[in-house]
Design a protein around this motif. Sequence first.
Motif, PDB file in Angstrom:
ATOM      1  N   VAL A 289      -0.491   7.142 -11.609  1.00  0.00           N
ATOM      2  CA  VAL A 289       0.417   6.003 -11.574  1.00  0.00           C
ATOM      3  C   VAL A 289       0.119   5.207 -10.313  1.00  0.00           C
ATOM      4  O   VAL A 289      -0.138   5.778  -9.255  1.00  0.00           O
ATOM      5  CB  VAL A 289       1.884   6.487 -11.557  1.00  0.00           C
ATOM      6  CG1 VAL A 289       2.839   5.326 -11.411  1.00  0.00           C
ATOM      7  CG2 VAL A 289       2.205   7.286 -12.791  1.00  0.00           C
ATOM      8  N   GLN A 290       0.154   3.892 -10.417  1.00  0.00           N
ATOM      9  CA  GLN A 290       0.009   3.029  -9.261  1.00  0.00           C
ATOM     10  C   GLN A 290       1.410   2.642  -8.805  1.00  0.00           C
ATOM     11  O   GLN A 290       2.214   2.135  -9.598  1.00  0.00           O
ATOM     12  CB  GLN A 290      -0.789   1.786  -9.627  1.00  0.00           C
ATOM     13  CG  GLN A 290      -1.108   0.906  -8.469  1.00  0.00           C
ATOM     14  CD  GLN A 290      -1.964  -0.276  -8.883  1.00  0.00           C
ATOM     15  OE1 GLN A 290      -2.246  -0.470 -10.054  1.00  0.00           O
ATOM     16  NE2 GLN A 290      -2.351  -1.065  -7.914  1.00  0.00           N
ATOM     17  N   ALA A 291       1.719   2.880  -7.515  1.00  0.00           N
ATOM     18  CA  ALA A 291       3.076   2.624  -7.031  1.00  0.00           C
ATOM     19  C   ALA A 291       3.041   2.034  -5.631  1.00  0.00           C
ATOM     20  O   ALA A 291       2.064   2.163  -4.916  1.00  0.00           O
ATOM     21  CB  ALA A 291       3.880   3.924  -7.020  1.00  0.00           C
ATOM     22  N   ARG A 292       4.153   1.412  -5.286  1.00  0.00           N
ATOM     23  CA  ARG A 292       4.307   0.910  -3.921  1.00  0.00           C
ATOM     24  C   ARG A 292       5.618   1.419  -3.347  1.00  0.00           C
ATOM     25  O   ARG A 292       6.475   1.917  -4.073  1.00  0.00           O
ATOM     26  CB  ARG A 292       4.205  -0.602  -3.849  1.00  0.00           C
ATOM     27  CG  ARG A 292       5.071  -1.384  -4.717  1.00  0.00           C
ATOM     28  CD  ARG A 292       4.802  -2.868  -4.632  1.00  0.00           C
ATOM     29  NE  ARG A 292       4.451  -3.298  -3.279  1.00  0.00           N
ATOM     30  CZ  ARG A 292       3.845  -4.426  -2.983  1.00  0.00           C
ATOM     31  NH1 ARG A 292       3.535  -5.260  -3.930  1.00  0.00           N
ATOM     32  NH2 ARG A 292       3.560  -4.772  -1.751  1.00  0.00           N
ATOM     33  N   VAL A 293       5.767   1.285  -2.043  1.00  0.00           N
ATOM     34  CA  VAL A 293       6.941   1.778  -1.337  1.00  0.00           C
ATOM     35  C   VAL A 293       8.111   0.847  -1.615  1.00  0.00           C
ATOM     36  O   VAL A 293       7.968  -0.376  -1.590  1.00  0.00           O
ATOM     37  CB  VAL A 293       6.642   1.855   0.172  1.00  0.00           C
ATOM     38  CG1 VAL A 293       7.840   2.354   0.933  1.00  0.00           C
ATOM     39  CG2 VAL A 293       5.450   2.750   0.426  1.00  0.00           C
ATOM     40  N   CYS A 294       9.299   1.418  -1.896  1.00  0.00           N
ATOM     41  CA  CYS A 294      10.465   0.588  -2.215  1.00  0.00           C
ATOM     42  C   CYS A 294      11.045  -0.034  -0.942  1.00  0.00           C
ATOM     43  O   CYS A 294      10.679   0.329   0.178  1.00  0.00           O
ATOM     44  CB  CYS A 294      11.514   1.397  -2.961  1.00  0.00           C
ATOM     45  SG  CYS A 294      12.424   2.551  -1.951  1.00  0.00           S
ATOM     46  N   GLY A 295      11.963  -0.948  -1.101  1.00  0.00           N
ATOM     47  CA  GLY A 295      12.489  -1.759  -0.014  1.00  0.00           C
ATOM     48  C   GLY A 295      13.163  -1.004   1.112  1.00  0.00           C
ATOM     49  O   GLY A 295      12.973  -1.318   2.283  1.00  0.00           O
ATOM     50  N   GLN A 296      13.970   0.010   0.806  1.00  0.00           N
ATOM     51  CA  GLN A 296      14.663   0.747   1.851  1.00  0.00           C
ATOM     52  C   GLN A 296      13.690   1.523   2.729  1.00  0.00           C
ATOM     53  O   GLN A 296      13.913   1.672   3.928  1.00  0.00           O
ATOM     54  CB  GLN A 296      15.687   1.716   1.237  1.00  0.00           C
ATOM     55  CG  GLN A 296      16.899   1.031   0.662  1.00  0.00           C
ATOM     56  CD  GLN A 296      17.737   0.363   1.743  1.00  0.00           C
ATOM     57  OE1 GLN A 296      17.875   0.879   2.836  1.00  0.00           O
ATOM     58  NE2 GLN A 296      18.283  -0.798   1.427  1.00  0.00           N
ATOM     59  N   MET A 297      12.593   2.013   2.154  1.00  0.00           N
ATOM     60  CA  MET A 297      11.600   2.741   2.939  1.00  0.00           C
ATOM     61  C   MET A 297      10.844   1.791   3.858  1.00  0.00           C
ATOM     62  O   MET A 297      10.479   2.159   4.975  1.00  0.00           O
ATOM     63  CB  MET A 297      10.653   3.499   2.026  1.00  0.00           C
ATOM     64  CG  MET A 297      11.346   4.629   1.298  1.00  0.00           C
ATOM     65  SD  MET A 297      10.271   5.543   0.215  1.00  0.00           S
ATOM     66  CE  MET A 297       9.126   6.238   1.371  1.00  0.00           C
TER      67      MET A 297
END
Length: 72
Positions: A32-40
Amino acid sequence: MAKEQGISVRGVIIEEMGNAFFKIQIESGHHVQARVCGQMVKHNIQVHRDDSVLVEISPYDLERGRITWVYK
Protein backbone atom coordinates in the motif's frame (compact mmCIF):
# COMPACT_ATOMS: atom_id res chain seq x y z
CA MET A 1 -24.92 9.49 1.53
CA ALA A 2 -22.70 9.17 4.57
CA LYS A 3 -18.93 9.08 4.34
CA GLU A 4 -17.59 5.55 4.60
CA GLN A 5 -15.07 4.57 7.27
CA GLY A 6 -11.52 3.57 6.36
CA ILE A 7 -10.15 0.08 6.85
CA SER A 8 -7.50 -0.04 9.60
CA VAL A 9 -4.71 -2.59 9.18
CA ARG A 10 -1.25 -3.05 10.63
CA GLY A 11 1.83 -3.05 8.43
CA VAL A 12 5.57 -2.42 8.14
CA ILE A 13 7.25 0.35 6.15
CA ILE A 14 9.45 -1.20 3.48
CA GLU A 15 10.41 1.87 1.43
CA GLU A 16 10.56 5.63 1.87
CA MET A 17 9.45 7.34 -1.33
CA GLY A 18 9.62 11.01 -2.27
CA ASN A 19 7.18 13.71 -1.16
CA ALA A 20 6.46 12.08 2.25
CA PHE A 21 5.00 8.88 0.75
CA PHE A 22 5.84 5.43 2.08
CA LYS A 23 5.40 1.95 0.66
CA ILE A 24 3.94 -0.34 3.33
CA GLN A 25 3.51 -4.10 3.40
CA ILE A 26 0.33 -4.94 5.31
CA GLU A 27 -0.35 -8.17 7.20
CA SER A 28 -1.99 -9.86 4.22
CA GLY A 29 1.16 -9.37 2.13
CA HIS A 30 -0.17 -6.62 -0.14
CA HIS A 31 1.66 -3.35 -0.70
CA VAL A 32 0.00 0.00 0.00
CA GLN A 33 1.21 3.51 -0.74
CA ALA A 34 0.51 5.83 2.21
CA ARG A 35 1.41 9.18 3.67
CA VAL A 36 1.53 10.54 7.20
CA CYS A 37 -1.78 11.96 8.46
CA GLY A 38 -2.20 15.55 9.64
CA GLN A 39 -1.89 15.09 13.40
CA MET A 40 1.42 13.24 13.00
CA VAL A 41 2.76 16.08 10.84
CA LYS A 42 1.52 18.65 13.34
CA HIS A 43 3.35 16.98 16.24
CA ASN A 44 6.44 16.23 14.12
CA ILE A 45 6.37 12.43 14.57
CA GLN A 46 9.12 10.81 12.52
CA VAL A 47 8.51 7.62 10.54
CA HIS A 48 11.36 5.46 9.24
CA ARG A 49 11.94 2.22 7.37
CA ASP A 50 11.08 -1.01 9.27
CA ASP A 51 8.71 0.82 11.65
CA SER A 52 5.46 -0.96 12.46
CA VAL A 53 2.50 1.30 11.68
CA LEU A 54 -1.29 1.38 11.64
CA VAL A 55 -2.63 2.31 8.20
CA GLU A 56 -6.14 3.46 7.37
CA ILE A 57 -6.97 2.38 3.81
CA SER A 58 -9.66 4.06 1.76
CA PRO A 59 -12.59 1.76 0.88
CA TYR A 60 -12.65 3.33 -2.59
CA ASP A 61 -8.97 2.79 -3.47
CA LEU A 62 -7.28 -0.15 -1.74
CA GLU A 63 -3.84 0.89 -3.04
CA ARG A 64 -3.64 4.13 -1.02
CA GLY A 65 -3.97 5.05 2.61
CA ARG A 66 -2.68 7.16 5.48
CA ILE A 67 -0.50 6.34 8.45
CA THR A 68 -2.39 7.05 11.68
CA TRP A 69 -0.19 5.42 14.35
CA VAL A 70 3.44 4.34 14.77
CA TYR A 71 4.33 1.42 17.06
CA LYS A 72 7.81 1.91 18.53
